[in-house]
Write an enzyme that holds these catalytic residues in place. Structure first.
Site, PDB file in Angstrom:
ATOM      1  N   VAL A 159      -5.508   0.273   2.853  1.00 45.32           N
ATOM      2  CA  VAL A 159      -5.667  -1.186   2.747  1.00 45.32           C
ATOM      3  C   VAL A 159      -6.836  -1.497   1.813  1.00 45.32           C
ATOM      4  CG1 VAL A 159      -6.339  -3.257   4.045  1.00 45.32           C
ATOM      5  CG2 VAL A 159      -4.582  -1.715   4.955  1.00 45.32           C
ATOM      6  N   LYS A 169      -3.537  -1.722  15.216  1.00 49.98           N
ATOM      7  CA  LYS A 169      -3.059  -0.889  16.317  1.00 49.98           C
ATOM      8  C   LYS A 169      -4.109  -0.762  17.394  1.00 49.98           C
ATOM      9  CE  LYS A 169       0.433   2.088  14.597  1.00 49.98           C
ATOM     10  NZ  LYS A 169       0.297   2.001  13.141  1.00 49.98           N
ATOM     11  N   SER A 198     -13.409   1.598   9.860  1.00 51.94           N
ATOM     12  CA  SER A 198     -12.666   1.702   8.601  1.00 51.94           C
ATOM     13  C   SER A 198     -13.323   0.901   7.482  1.00 51.94           C
ATOM     14  CB  SER A 198     -11.238   1.193   8.811  1.00 51.94           C
ATOM     15  OG  SER A 198     -10.558   1.190   7.576  1.00 51.94           O
ATOM     16  N   ALA A 199     -13.309   1.478   6.299  1.00 52.51           N
ATOM     17  CA  ALA A 199     -13.784   0.766   5.100  1.00 52.51           C
ATOM     18  C   ALA A 199     -12.884  -0.418   4.766  1.00 52.51           C
ATOM     19  CB  ALA A 199     -13.853   1.734   3.912  1.00 52.51           C
ATOM     20  N   ASP A 200     -11.725  -0.524   5.431  1.00 52.12           N
ATOM     21  CA  ASP A 200     -10.884  -1.716   5.248  1.00 52.12           C
ATOM     22  C   ASP A 200     -11.671  -2.975   5.604  1.00 52.12           C
ATOM     23  OD1 ASP A 200      -8.830   0.066   4.739  1.00 52.12           O
ATOM     24  OD2 ASP A 200      -7.672  -0.407   6.549  1.00 52.12           O
ATOM     25  N   LYS A 242      -5.506  10.754   0.689  1.00 51.82           N
ATOM     26  CA  LYS A 242      -5.646   9.404   1.270  1.00 51.82           C
ATOM     27  C   LYS A 242      -6.940   8.812   0.726  1.00 51.82           C
ATOM     28  CE  LYS A 242      -6.718   7.191   5.688  1.00 51.82           C
ATOM     29  NZ  LYS A 242      -6.935   7.386   7.123  1.00 51.82           N
ATOM     30  N   ASP A 249     -17.223   5.497  13.545  1.00 52.43           N
ATOM     31  CA  ASP A 249     -16.009   5.431  12.730  1.00 52.43           C
ATOM     32  C   ASP A 249     -15.484   3.992  12.649  1.00 52.43           C
ATOM     33  OD1 ASP A 249     -13.666   5.785  11.353  1.00 52.43           O
ATOM     34  OD2 ASP A 249     -12.920   7.427  12.602  1.00 52.43           O
ATOM     35  N   GLU A 296       0.830  -1.212   0.000  1.00 48.90           N
ATOM     36  CA  GLU A 296       0.000   0.000   0.000  1.00 48.90           C
ATOM     37  C   GLU A 296       0.862   1.260   0.000  1.00 48.90           C
ATOM     38  OE1 GLU A 296      -1.589   1.830   3.456  1.00 48.90           O
ATOM     39  OE2 GLU A 296      -1.262   0.059   4.681  1.00 48.90           O
TER      40      GLU A 296
HETATM   41  N1  PSU Z   1      -2.904   1.488  10.527  1.00 50.59           N
HETATM   42  C1  PSU Z   1      -1.599   1.633  10.728  1.00 50.59           C
HETATM   43  N2  PSU Z   1      -0.868   2.367   9.832  1.00 50.59           N
HETATM   44  C2  PSU Z   1      -1.424   2.901   8.729  1.00 50.59           C
HETATM   45  C3  PSU Z   1      -2.827   2.702   8.517  1.00 50.59           C
HETATM   46  C4  PSU Z   1      -3.520   1.999   9.431  1.00 50.59           C
HETATM   47  O1  PSU Z   1      -1.085   1.138  11.704  1.00 50.59           O
HETATM   48  O2  PSU Z   1      -0.731   3.563   7.946  1.00 50.59           O
HETATM   49  C5  PSU Z   1      -3.467   3.241   7.273  1.00 50.59           C
HETATM   50  C6  PSU Z   1      -3.762   2.099   6.280  1.00 50.59           C
HETATM   51  O3  PSU Z   1      -3.585   2.594   4.968  1.00 50.59           O
HETATM   52  C7  PSU Z   1      -5.230   1.817   6.529  1.00 50.59           C
HETATM   53  C8  PSU Z   1      -5.748   3.197   6.836  1.00 50.59           C
HETATM   54  O4  PSU Z   1      -5.878   1.221   5.438  1.00 50.59           O
HETATM   55  O5  PSU Z   1      -4.728   3.809   7.609  1.00 50.59           O
HETATM   56  C9  PSU Z   1      -7.059   3.163   7.580  1.00 50.59           C
HETATM   57  O6  PSU Z   1      -7.573   4.427   7.639  1.00 50.59           O
HETATM   58  P1  PSU Z   1      -9.112   4.675   8.053  1.00 50.59           P
HETATM   59  O7  PSU Z   1      -9.177   4.245   9.492  1.00 50.59           O
HETATM   60  O8  PSU Z   1      -9.317   6.144   7.839  1.00 50.59           O
HETATM   61  O9  PSU Z   1      -9.917   3.786   7.146  1.00 50.59           O
HETATM   62 MN    MN Z   2     -12.643   6.177   9.520  1.00 51.45          MN
END
Ligand code: PSU
Ligand code: MN
Length: 309
Positions: free
Chosen positions: A108, A161, A142-144, A88, A140, A27
């Protein structure tokens, strides 16, 4: 097979895929928003090198000049690591960034999309996104996680994390039908540390065993990803209590200053690195490298299972 017009393959990646050789996706959000310069670009290059040493071709993914680019050269890696205005991009952002020709880093979720369109089955990262702490108020998530429910990809990470709510993250993964495999571990690793009290669905001892699980899932038409959780290396792992103190402080600063949504994860990563005087960054770099070794081994094992055309 013809690719969608918006997907562009680096020639080396295209050749490897055409010949059925192992390829590992990487990524770019971790480069543009997860680490400071120059460690971000140095790490990206070293990780690509480790994947090559492991017998696979690396394919870092980003949005460049109106295309979802799969496989970046050195100049593009440097640009992503230094440009001040890299977007992003999660799933919802992707069509907009492509049509408006923005420079964008893939999370991701969007790396899974690009890799899957290209025909790549293994993706290496640091940590996946998940359910944020306080999601019962903020919503909140994540869309992951939704991407993992639909897009076929083995995602190698060091867990997630503990800036996230890890028990809720695992509950959502269960609901979405995403297997969580521990590599030589019984517990879901909390990124900076090696173990947690949260069990994984299965402990796998080898890359071959993981490849067999991926094959079994997809041969049944059970679309979606598999989380392959690889504990961070012992030498750079941080004590959980110390990390928790940094996380608590960083989250309270985010709340106090109104940082939320897609800005939250990059903000927290940066603050934790500052508060730990760089030790969280060293841990982050070491665990991504560790994941690269495992990801290459799984990609090699998976390529060995597939009939070569
Ligand atoms: N977690 C980490 N380091 C990162 C990310 C997540 O420890 O760099 C990044 C990854 O690209 C992940 C994104 O897909 O943050 C998730 O962001 P959000 O929660 O806004 O979906
Ligand atoms: Mn989010």
């Amino acid at each position: 097979m013809a690719l969608p017009f918006a997907v562009r393959l680096h020639p080396e990646v295209a050749d490897a895929l055409a010949e059925g050789r192992p390829v590992v996706a990487l990524e770019s959000t971790i480069i543009a928003h997860g680490m400071p310069y120059p460690q971000n670009v140095e790490t990206a290059r070293r990780v690509e090198g480790l994947i090559r040493t492991g017998g696979a071709v690396p394919a870092t993914i980003a949005v460049i000049d109106g295309a979802l680019q799969v496989g970046l050269d050195d100049v593009l890696l440097e640009r992503l690591g230094t440009a001040p205005d890299v977007a992003k991009l999660s799933r919802r952002d992707l069509p907009i960034a492509l049509a408006t020709k923005r420079l964008g880093a893939t999370t991701v979720a969007t790396t899974m999309i690009g890799a899957s369109l290209a025909g790549i089955a293994i993706f290496v990262t640091g940590g996946i996104g998940g359910v944020h702490r306080g999601a019962e108020h903020s919503f909140d998530i994540s869309a992951d996680l939704t991407e993992l429910s639909r897009t076929n990809m083995g995602v190698v990470c060091a867990g997630a994390k503990s800036i996230l709510d890890l028990p809720k993250t695992l509950e959502v993964l269960e609901t979405l039908g995403v297997p969580v495999i521990g590599y030589q571990t019984d517990s879901f690793p909390p990124f900076y540390a090696r173990t947690s009290t949260l069990p994984v669905d299965h402990r796998a001892e080898s890359a071959t065993e993981i490849a067999a699980i991926l094959s079994a899932k997809w041969s049944l038409g059970l679309d979606g990803g598999v989380v392959i959780a690889n504990p961070a290396p012992l030498e750079t792992a941080l004590p959980p209590d110390e990390v928790e103190a940094y996380i608590a402080q960083a989250i309270s600063e985010a709340r106090a200053t109104g940082v939320r949504g897609k800005a939250e994860t990059p903000f927290l990563l940066k603050r934790i690195a500052e508060l730990s005087q760089g030790r969280s960054l060293a841990a982050n770099i070491a665990l991504v490298e560790n994941n690269a070794r495992l990801g290459a081994a799984i990609a090699v094992a998976l390529a060995g299972r597939r009939p070569v055309a």
